[in-house]
Motif scaffolding. Structure first.
Motif, short mmCIF file in Angstrom:
data_model
loop_
_atom_site.label_atom_id
_atom_site.label_comp_id
_atom_site.label_asym_id
_atom_site.label_seq_id
_atom_site.Cartn_x
_atom_site.Cartn_y
_atom_site.Cartn_z
N GLN A 200 -5.89 8.56 4.51
CA GLN A 200 -5.00 7.40 4.46
C GLN A 200 -5.32 6.46 3.29
O GLN A 200 -4.58 5.51 3.04
N TYR A 205 -0.39 8.38 0.20
CA TYR A 205 -0.19 7.90 1.56
C TYR A 205 0.12 6.42 1.58
O TYR A 205 1.04 5.98 2.29
N GLU A 208 3.70 5.76 -0.30
CA GLU A 208 4.91 6.42 0.21
C GLU A 208 5.06 6.34 1.72
O GLU A 208 6.16 6.51 2.24
N SER A 209 3.97 6.07 2.44
CA SER A 209 4.03 6.03 3.90
C SER A 209 3.66 4.67 4.46
O SER A 209 4.46 4.02 5.14
N ARG A 213 6.36 1.09 5.72
CA ARG A 213 6.52 0.80 7.15
C ARG A 213 5.60 -0.32 7.64
O ARG A 213 5.50 -0.57 8.84
#
Length: 319
Positions: A200, A205, A208-209, A213
């Motif tokens: 992570q 990560y 883009e992730s 969010r």
């Protein structure tokens, strides 16, 4: 001393009197987009007076962190992650909450535990969070996704947190390779370590992730600091520093780049300061050698954290 922000078109030129870890006396990096305020010696010494925030201050540790390790048994003083910082804040009348979370657990697991630890102590009160390294990611996730109800978060100050990931984490995964990573994970898990954190911290990560969010929450103030050093040839941060500088194209503290550390209101870049200096894990032999050369210590971690609390107290007064 604080210098005005540099622009992307300028070559950064930073004067350093620290021949031991600051490296070359003149440092140039025209690729750095936004260096923010250059903080060279503002936190060299502890001032006489600091304002005290009326709300509790939470200290959130980074990867592989802890609150206190008692390696020599209960009758001896333990090893603190926040070396001398917790005591110094408490002596100023600040209510300090040291929140220990799973050292190498995932951001989600660490954030849940962070919430539990704060809720145990805060009990419906408001808090300011000061987070080092990965602790800033745990805190952001807790604020944005766990959505605390047992207490209110007024602010989050992150210190060298890899908000956009770390190129060194990328390098380690690419170098070790998928098959060996699985073997390494199994070995770590057999020793009782969780492994959710490591992947992570990669740039992919985070960018883009995690960041898409995990938006900021309205009503919470976000502050951040970064750090930069040019390590000596015998520094433990030499290899990682070179990898990050080559890959991300900017200055870093040995583990996190200045660019990645910026989130919310960027308060500035601490010059000649390593990732471990930021939590007062400074090599005392290093300072002693510097003193022999006539060089002055330019950073005191306790002065730095007291000043952050002073800033938080001022923000409370201005509300």
């Amino acid at each position: 001393m604080i210098r005005a922000p540099f622009l992307a078109t300028n070559c950064l030129r930073v004067t350093s009197r620290r021949c031991f870890s600051a490296g070359v006396p003149w440092l140039k990096d025209p690729r750095l987009q936004d260096f923010g305020k250059v903080i060279e010696d503002e936190y060299a010494t502890i001032r006489e007076d600091y304002r005290t925030p009326k709300h509790s201050v939470v200290l959130a540790h980074g990867l592989l962190g802890f609150d206190e390790l008692r390696l020599a048994g209960p009758n001896f003083r333990g090893l603190q992650y926040w070396r001398g910082i917790t005591d110094a804040l408490a002596e100023k009348g600040i209510d300090v909450i040291v929140a220990a979370v799973p050292p190498s657990g995932s951001i989600e697991a660490r954030a849940e535990r962070l919430y539990e630890r704060i809720a145990e102590r805060a009990k419906g009160k408001s808090v300011n969070i000061i987070a080092h390294s990965m602790g800033g990611l745990d805190s952001r996730y807790m604020i944005s996704q766990v959505k605390p109800t047992a207490f209110k978060v007024l602010s989050l100050t992150t210190i060298s947190t890899p908000h956009r990931g770390s190129a060194f984490a990328d390098y380690m995964f690419e170098t070790i390779g998928p098959s060996r990573i699985k073997s390494l994970y199994r070995a770590l898990e057999s020793l009782g370590f969780e492994t959710g954190a490591f992947s992570q911290l990669t740039t992919t990560y985070m960018q883009e992730s995690f960041n898409p969010r995990t938006p900021n929450v309205e009503g919470v103030k976000y502050y951040s600091y970064g750090a930069s050093l040019e390590p000596s040839f015998w520094s433990v941060f030499g290899p990682s520093h070179r990898i990050i500088k080559r890959t991300e194209g900017g200055m870093n503290d040995g583990l996190v780049s200045v660019n990645s550390a910026q989130w919310g209101e960027y308060k500035g870049t601490l010059m000649g300061v390593s990732h471990l200096d930021l939590i007062n894990w400074t090599n005392r032999l290093k300072w002693w050698i510097w003193s022999l050369t006539g060089a002055k210590k330019n950073f005191n971690a306790i002065a730095f954290y007291l000043d952050i609390c002073d800033m938080l107290a001022k923000q409370e007064k201005d509300l």
